[in-house]
Design a protein around this motif. Structure first.
Motif, PDB file in Angstrom:
ATOM      1  N   PRO A 284       2.062   7.376  -7.680  1.00 51.40           N
ATOM      2  CA  PRO A 284       0.852   6.513  -7.336  1.00 51.40           C
ATOM      3  C   PRO A 284      -0.347   6.640  -8.367  1.00 51.40           C
ATOM      4  CG  PRO A 284       1.461   7.947  -5.483  1.00 51.40           C
ATOM      5  CD  PRO A 284       1.924   8.378  -6.601  1.00 51.40           C
ATOM      6  N   TYR A 285      -0.633   5.653  -9.071  1.00 53.57           N
ATOM      7  CA  TYR A 285      -1.385   5.762 -10.118  1.00 53.57           C
ATOM      8  C   TYR A 285      -2.785   6.044  -9.864  1.00 53.57           C
ATOM      9  CZ  TYR A 285       2.542   3.856 -12.743  1.00 53.57           C
ATOM     10  OH  TYR A 285       3.873   3.363 -13.427  1.00 53.57           O
TER      11      TYR A 285
ATOM     12  N   HIS B 243       9.647   1.897  -3.533  1.00 54.52           N
ATOM     13  CA  HIS B 243       8.513   2.850  -4.158  1.00 54.52           C
ATOM     14  C   HIS B 243       7.443   1.907  -4.283  1.00 54.52           C
ATOM     15  CE1 HIS B 243       8.775   1.545  -8.439  1.00 54.52           C
ATOM     16  NE2 HIS B 243       7.750   2.017  -8.636  1.00 54.52           N
ATOM     17  N   ILE B 244       7.611   0.543  -4.468  1.00 56.58           N
ATOM     18  CA  ILE B 244       6.494  -0.571  -5.006  1.00 56.58           C
ATOM     19  C   ILE B 244       5.632  -0.164  -3.538  1.00 56.58           C
ATOM     20  CG2 ILE B 244       5.920  -2.631  -5.064  1.00 56.58           C
ATOM     21  CD1 ILE B 244       7.956  -3.091  -7.099  1.00 56.58           C
ATOM     22  N   SER B 245       6.682  -0.592  -2.309  1.00 54.87           N
ATOM     23  CA  SER B 245       5.967  -0.468  -0.732  1.00 54.87           C
ATOM     24  C   SER B 245       5.120   0.553  -0.547  1.00 54.87           C
ATOM     25  CB  SER B 245       7.200  -1.145   0.065  1.00 54.87           C
ATOM     26  OG  SER B 245       7.245  -0.133   1.146  1.00 54.87           O
ATOM     27  N   LEU B 246       5.847   1.678  -0.942  1.00 53.42           N
ATOM     28  CA  LEU B 246       4.918   2.950  -0.488  1.00 53.42           C
ATOM     29  C   LEU B 246       3.818   2.980  -1.145  1.00 53.42           C
ATOM     30  CD1 LEU B 246       7.707   5.556  -0.428  1.00 53.42           C
ATOM     31  CD2 LEU B 246       6.737   4.548   1.374  1.00 53.42           C
TER      32      LEU B 246
ATOM     33  N   PRO C  46      -1.645   4.352   2.693  1.00 57.38           N
ATOM     34  CA  PRO C  46      -2.202   5.683   2.126  1.00 57.38           C
ATOM     35  C   PRO C  46      -2.849   5.419   0.818  1.00 57.38           C
ATOM     36  CG  PRO C  46      -0.145   5.973   3.020  1.00 57.38           C
ATOM     37  CD  PRO C  46      -0.498   4.403   3.253  1.00 57.38           C
ATOM     38  N   GLY C  47      -2.217   4.422  -0.005  1.00 55.70           N
ATOM     39  CA  GLY C  47      -2.831   4.380  -1.329  1.00 55.70           C
ATOM     40  C   GLY C  47      -4.406   3.677  -1.122  1.00 55.70           C
ATOM     41  N   LEU C  48      -4.641   2.864  -0.337  1.00 53.42           N
ATOM     42  CA  LEU C  48      -5.931   2.375  -0.127  1.00 53.42           C
ATOM     43  C   LEU C  48      -6.771   3.454   0.396  1.00 53.42           C
ATOM     44  CD1 LEU C  48      -7.672  -0.240  -0.194  1.00 53.42           C
ATOM     45  CD2 LEU C  48      -7.091  -0.536   2.039  1.00 53.42           C
ATOM     46  N   ASN C  49      -6.569   4.097   1.615  1.00 54.49           N
ATOM     47  CA  ASN C  49      -7.075   5.409   2.050  1.00 54.49           C
ATOM     48  C   ASN C  49      -7.479   6.504   1.032  1.00 54.49           C
ATOM     49  OD1 ASN C  49      -8.242   7.242   3.663  1.00 54.49           O
ATOM     50  ND2 ASN C  49      -6.405   7.171   5.236  1.00 54.49           N
ATOM     51  N   MET C  50      -6.594   6.535   0.218  1.00 56.48           N
ATOM     52  CA  MET C  50      -6.903   7.650  -0.809  1.00 56.48           C
ATOM     53  C   MET C  50      -8.065   7.238  -1.731  1.00 56.48           C
ATOM     54  SD  MET C  50      -4.957   8.860  -3.877  1.00 56.48           S
ATOM     55  CE  MET C  50      -6.206   7.810  -4.854  1.00 56.48           C
ATOM     56  N   PHE C  51      -7.696   5.880  -2.265  1.00 57.64           N
ATOM     57  CA  PHE C  51      -8.865   5.244  -2.979  1.00 57.64           C
ATOM     58  C   PHE C  51     -10.104   5.224  -2.647  1.00 57.64           C
ATOM     59  CE2 PHE C  51     -11.150   1.584  -5.258  1.00 57.64           C
ATOM     60  CZ  PHE C  51     -10.820   1.957  -6.420  1.00 57.64           C
ATOM     61  N   ILE C  52     -10.175   5.041  -1.282  1.00 59.69           N
ATOM     62  CA  ILE C  52     -11.791   5.020  -0.442  1.00 59.69           C
ATOM     63  C   ILE C  52     -12.210   6.383  -0.247  1.00 59.69           C
ATOM     64  CG2 ILE C  52     -12.878   4.336   1.708  1.00 59.69           C
ATOM     65  CD1 ILE C  52     -12.142   1.971   0.098  1.00 59.69           C
ATOM     66  N   THR C  53     -11.282   7.139   0.161  1.00 58.81           N
ATOM     67  CA  THR C  53     -11.667   8.536   0.649  1.00 58.81           C
ATOM     68  C   THR C  53     -12.310   9.117  -0.840  1.00 58.81           C
ATOM     69  OG1 THR C  53      -9.991   8.680   2.141  1.00 58.81           O
ATOM     70  CG2 THR C  53     -10.820  10.783   1.414  1.00 58.81           C
ATOM     71  N   THR C  54     -11.509   9.060  -1.874  1.00 59.73           N
ATOM     72  CA  THR C  54     -11.836   9.615  -3.282  1.00 59.73           C
ATOM     73  C   THR C  54     -13.180   9.073  -3.807  1.00 59.73           C
ATOM     74  OG1 THR C  54      -9.602   9.918  -3.531  1.00 59.73           O
ATOM     75  CG2 THR C  54     -11.175  10.464  -5.488  1.00 59.73           C
TER      76      THR C  54
ATOM     77  N   LEU D  61       2.941  11.359  -2.677  1.00 60.42           N
ATOM     78  CA  LEU D  61       3.941  11.567  -3.502  1.00 60.42           C
ATOM     79  C   LEU D  61       5.126  12.288  -2.817  1.00 60.42           C
ATOM     80  CD1 LEU D  61       2.062  13.059  -6.316  1.00 60.42           C
ATOM     81  CD2 LEU D  61       3.975  11.789  -6.712  1.00 60.42           C
ATOM     82  N   LEU D  62       4.999  13.217  -2.029  1.00 60.13           N
ATOM     83  CA  LEU D  62       6.087  13.605  -1.536  1.00 60.13           C
ATOM     84  C   LEU D  62       6.928  12.481  -0.525  1.00 60.13           C
ATOM     85  CD1 LEU D  62       4.418  16.889   0.065  1.00 60.13           C
ATOM     86  CD2 LEU D  62       6.087  16.776  -1.547  1.00 60.13           C
ATOM     87  N   MET D  63       6.397  11.556   0.118  1.00 62.17           N
ATOM     88  CA  MET D  63       7.083  10.550   0.702  1.00 62.17           C
ATOM     89  C   MET D  63       7.920   9.844  -0.427  1.00 62.17           C
ATOM     90  SD  MET D  63       4.067   9.048   3.156  1.00 62.17           S
ATOM     91  CE  MET D  63       4.876   7.398   3.235  1.00 62.17           C
TER      92      MET D  63
END
Lengths: 284, 284, 435
Positions: A125-126, B214-217, B238-246, B263-265
């Motif tokens: 994930p980039y 992988h696109i969907s994850l 998770p991708g969005l959550n990570m962006f907001i959290t960071t 990444l593990l997923m």
């Protein structure tokens, strides 16, 4: 390669199943075209009309105003995107073909392990690597503009390009290489004189794929190309959407302008994409 | 010599993928919170906290739900469209282009357009009402129950053309003689498909699953534009959550923890495939 | 290195004021400047990179007006307009963070007044105070003290307010109210009864667009102000009063009551989609910051004829401030140019040029009100007398980490409508981020 030769078409006889097939195709086409219809219709409306009508109403007074406003903002970025996409696509395709060739035809020890490690890079994930990426690019002086973006797209394009070429070259008979080796050709020589000339279908697939994904990419574009004069088109497109006031008709016109090159690529080369896939590029 | 040829790619991937992953994983074990880096080691504390948040629990469920339905949708539509196009009806090249054009459009545009289409008051519901299909109306993105499925529809719209192209390539790669032989042996058309064609499509299906999976994850842009994770946590990923959290909350270590879980997923999906694939190859 | 060019004059004037150690670093830059001296214009020179998320509409126009003033005063400086759109500033913040972390700050950047800057870059020691500029420009006389307090911490001022938006505003479709002989409500009871009266007549009396949930957070802060008054408001948003207090629960119950009258599609709508409902007549009211005005006027609606504005119910005499400011990052490549930019932002001329376009009111109290529309004029008058409180939803009262957590909580509240659970979850966020 025989599959590449089109089988002669049998004239379609009228059968009930044909009618069903057409009905289904048309239903699918409606599903795929509906959003396109919305984009086009909206882009031809004025701001007042957009704020008063529903999505499906045809514009009462069609206007190209929105295209004008969108074009003013996006024209310079369009050129930037070309400057970015062309070298990035070519470089990643070349690296990919080199890797694909080596990893499929020169099975040294751990070739498979290296391939797997390369391939895994496709899946990260980039967003998660933005900060280290940024620090690294600053350190090597490539932050801020198109050269840095090219590097990033080439690097993260390596896995998919390698995958496609490796699968593609796997279909090339070993005997061909053995013969060339007997004649004294080097590893690189075989690549240049034998592999490259037959890899056009592979290149088509890779280039379409890379062209589209780099052209449409947003996250790297917005974080790395900070210099406003070097911004790719996706950033300009996002900039059309004001932070407080959204002019949907301009956004939609902009979306059409931004998508024009990739749409063109698919319309002109779409069939070669399928043929390239057919030639083994993406088979497991 | 062959190793030298792939060395540049290997070095680049080592830095840009594994170096950055390592850094992210390391950050996830620190106390970095706020804009000043703080590399105090805290072990797995960020992960403990993360898994306790309602939001992240919702993310995991959503990702699995989305991935399953997205894959199913793409495979079914893709295979269906490919079978129809493989009938070589007149005009099928036009349909083929129509099915593939969403691939040329960026998720940003897709998100904006589908957000409108799903608007209950001026989008799809209006259309259904006009067509006297009121029973098809729904709250779409507005109700927690249907939002995730609506998001899935938009994603399927965008990516199913890719599946179609792969299946079409697969179908055209199957020699006509094989099906002919089945028919001669008295198999019906559907039997021929089930026992001859389908098994041959298996490798291509797997490749499609991996690429789409992988696109969907990692899905981010589409959610960002369409729903921003709402209503509630109904479409949070998770991708969005990570962006907001960071980047909004400045919880850098926790954001890195999300990235690592993500990444593990992805690895869970990819690594078995890679091993299976490469093993199968050496046996072949 | 292009960013680090200094003209000879700037360098000399700067070097005089700076310690010797810095000079050593700069002399290389000076050498570079000398190399490029042939193209360097006589007055000013170098670049000025301004980072913001003002990419379109009135905001972009307003910014361009300020650039014009800057160019007039400091000819020869090349202005780099670095904008990042999307997600109401979320993308911009992400980009800014990667740049600051990577040690490549812009010369000056847009940031909401208060905690959004103070709890982050000020705390990290990455900002330079602008206290001396503030004093030299005499802004104490022209910018209200309440506002100065918001942009100050530990005795220093950190950024200059360029505008003031009002977060607690109630917008209404004048025709619908007139037709049903409803006067613009001032108390919450009046408001809820007006909504009840309209329920049978318009599709959804109260328009809401809650995509991203920050709009619900605005309802929360407006209602807390209505229920508890300015002092309680300031206490609860600085962690000194509890979110489980009766005032907060009252605020939440009011939102719950309002939700009976809102459009069902609100989770997918942005604030502007909600205002569109007023224009189409499917809703009568909307509670939103005064940037809503820009949307109405862009759709050719006339203030006080087609639409009107009032303080949000129960907040008469109180003003929730949403304020954009510009600050000075340490290591700004063109520091002297950046300081001049900050002066323009705080000047009467700059604010008079920027605010009519932006749809906000000036942070200065000495800009002539006559250049503004009637609603802005009304707000300018109230701004001078009202109790001013900083917005939490827009980053002034609380750090972003808190506001973002509240966003999520309000997203949940809209679904479960559980007052007590939400109040205690809000308190948990307060414990984590406001202590």
């Amino acid at each position: 390669m025989s599959v590449l030769v089109a089988t002669p078409r049998t004239a379609t006889r009228w059968r009930p199943s044909t009618a069903v097939a057409y009905a289904l195709l048309i239903a699918l086409a409606v599903f795929y075209l509906l959003p396109m219809f919305a984009i086009v219709v909206t882009s031809l409306k004025s701001f007042n009309e957009v704020s008063r009508s529903t999505l499906w109403e045809l514009p009462k007074a069609p206007t190209f105003e929105a295209f004008g406003s969108a074009f003013d903002v996006m024209a310079p970025s369009f050129f930037n995107s070309v400057l970015l996409v062309v070298p990035a696509t070519i470089l990643s395709a070349l690296l990919g073909s080199l890797n694909g060739y080596v990893l499929s035809k020169w099975k040294f020890r751990s070739a498979n392990a290296i391939f797997a490690l390369l391939l895994f890079g496709m899946f990260i994930p980039y967003q998660s690597i933005l900060i280290p990426l940024f620090q690294f690019l600053s350190a090597i002086g490539l932050y801020g503009g198109i050269p840095g973006l090219i590097l990033v797209h080439v690097v993260y394009g390596i896995p998919i390009c390698t995958l496609i070429f490796r699968n593609y070259f796997a279909t090339v008979p070993r005997e061909l290489l053995e013969a060339a080796r007997m004649d004294g050709a080097s590893v690189l020589g075989i690549f240049r004189h034998i592999m490259l000339p037959i890899s056009v279908p592979g290149f088509v697939v890779v280039m379409i794929w890379q062209f589209t994904s780099i052209w449409n990419e947003f996250l790297f574009a917005v974080t790395i190309a900070q210099d406003p004069t070097q911004r790719p088109i996706t950033v300009a497109l996002q900039n059309l959407a004001g932070s407080l006031l959204s002019q949907y008709q301009v956004q939609m016109a902009g979306a059409l302008l931004a998508a024009a090159p990739t749409l063109l690529v698919y319309i002109l080369l779409g069939r070669y994409f399928v043929r390239g896939l057919l030639a083994g590029s993406l088979k497991g | 010599m062959p190793i030298l040829m792939i060395a540049p790619s290997v070095v680049l991937i080592a830095i840009f993928v594994y170096g950055f992953i390592g850094r992210t994983a390391y950050t996830s074990l620190t106390a970095w919170r706020g804009v000043v880096p703080d590399y105090t080691f805290v072990g797995l504390r960020n992960y403990e906290r993360l898994f306790q948040t309602e939001k992240f629990q919702a993310d995991i469920v959503n990702t699995i739900h989305f991935t399953v339905f997205f894959l199913a949708g793409c495979l079914v539509l893709g295979l269906g469209a490919a079978v129809l196009l493989d009938q070589k009806l007149r005009g099928s090249i036009i349909f083929q282009n129509i099915f593939m054009f969403p691939l040329a459009i960026s998720f940003i545009v897709t998100g904006t357009v589908w957000r409108w289409i799903f608007n209950p008051n001026y989008g799809l519901n209006v259309l259904f009402h006009n067509l006297h299909l009121d029973f098809l109306q729904s709250g779409w993105l507005t109700s927690p129950g249907s939002a995730l499925n609506s998001l899935t529809i938009a994603a399927v719209w965008q990516m199913s053309g890719f599946c179609m192209a792969m299946f079409l390539a697969g179908l055209r790669g199957i020699p006509e003689e094989l099906r002919e032989a089945a028919r001669v042996d008295g198999a019906s058309e559907s039997q021929a498909f089930r026992y001859v064609v389908f098994p041959l499509l298996r490798p291509i299906t797997l490749s499609a699953v991996i690429i789409l999976g992988h696109i969907s994850l990692k899905i981010f842009d589409l959610v960002f534009v369409m729903t921003f994770g709402g209503p509630g946590y109904a479409t949070d990923m998770p991708g969005l959550n990570m962006f907001i959290t960071t980047f909004r909350q400045d919880l850098f270590a926790r954001g890195a923890a999300i990235a690592t879980v993500l990444l593990l997923m992805v690895a869970l999906l990819i690594v078995p495939y890679l091993i299976w694939n490469l093993r199968g190859e050496t046996e072949r | 290195m292009g960013n680090e060019r200094w003209s000879r004059r700037q360098f000399v004037s700067r070097a005089g004021k700076t310690a010797g150690g810095v000079v050593l670093g700069l002399s290389f830059a000076d050498f570079l400047a000398a190399c490029g001296a042939s193209q360097a214009p006589a007055a000013g020179g170098g670049k000025l990179e301004i980072f913001s998320w003002w990419t379109a509409g009135g905001e972009a126009d307003g910014l361009a007006e300020m650039f014009k003033i800057y160019k007039k005063n400091y000819a020869g400086v090349e202005i780099v307009n670095a904008t990042v759109a999307g997600g109401a500033g979320t993308n911009a913040k992400a980009v800014l963070k990667t740049r600051m972390e990577g040690g490549k700050p812009p010369d000056s950047f847009q940031v909401h007044a208060g905690q959004e800057l103070i709890s982050t870059w000020v705390k990290a020691g990455k900002m330079e105070p602008i206290t001396s500029v503030w004093k030299s420009q005499g802004w104490d006389n022209t910018i209200p003290k309440d506002l100065k307090d918001i942009v100050s911490s530990s005795g220093d001022v950190w950024s200059v307010p360029v505008n003031v938006h009002r977060g607690n505003a109630l917008w209404y479709n004048k025709k619908i109210l007139d037709d049903n002989s409803i006067t613009p409500p001032t108390t919450m009871d009046d408001f809820l009864s007006a909504l009840g009266k309209l329920k049978a007549k318009v599709q959804a009396p109260l328009a809401l667009g809650s995509s991203g949930n920050w709009q619900v957070q605005m309802l929360l802060e407006n209602n807390i102000l209505a229920a508890g008054g300015p002092d309680f408001y300031k206490q609860v948003f600085s962690g000194k009063a509890s979110f489980t207090d009766a005032n907060v629960k009252q605020a939440l119950s009011w939102i719950k009551s309002m939700l009976n009258y809102v459009n069902s599609d609100h989770p997918t709508l942005g604030w502007d989609d909600a205002d569109k409902r007023l224009i189409s007549g499917t809703s009568a009211f909307n509670i939103m910051g005064d940037w809503a005005k820009g949307y109405f006027t862009a759709a050719s609606w006339v203030p006080n004829k087609d639409f009107g504005a009032a303080p949000s119910p129960g907040t008469t005499g109180k003003y929730v401030i949403v304020c954009d400011t510009f600050g000075l990052p340490k290591g700004a490549p063109d520091r002297a140019n950046a300081i001049n930019w900050i002066k323009v932002c705080g000047s009467q001329e700059g604010q008079a040029a920027f605010n009519p376009k932006k749809g906000s009111i000036p942070a200065r109290t000495d800009v002539s009100a006559s250049i503004f529309d009637p609603i802005a004029q009304q707000f300018i008058a109230e701004f001078k007398t009202d109790a001013l409180v900083p917005s939490s939803a827009h980053g002034s009262a609380t750090p972003d980490a808190f506001a973002s957590g509240v966003n999520d909580e309000m997203g949940q509240f809209v679904i479960n409508k559980d007052v007590n659970k939400t109040a205690s979850n809000l308190q948990k966020l307060s414990d984590e981020f406001l202590k």
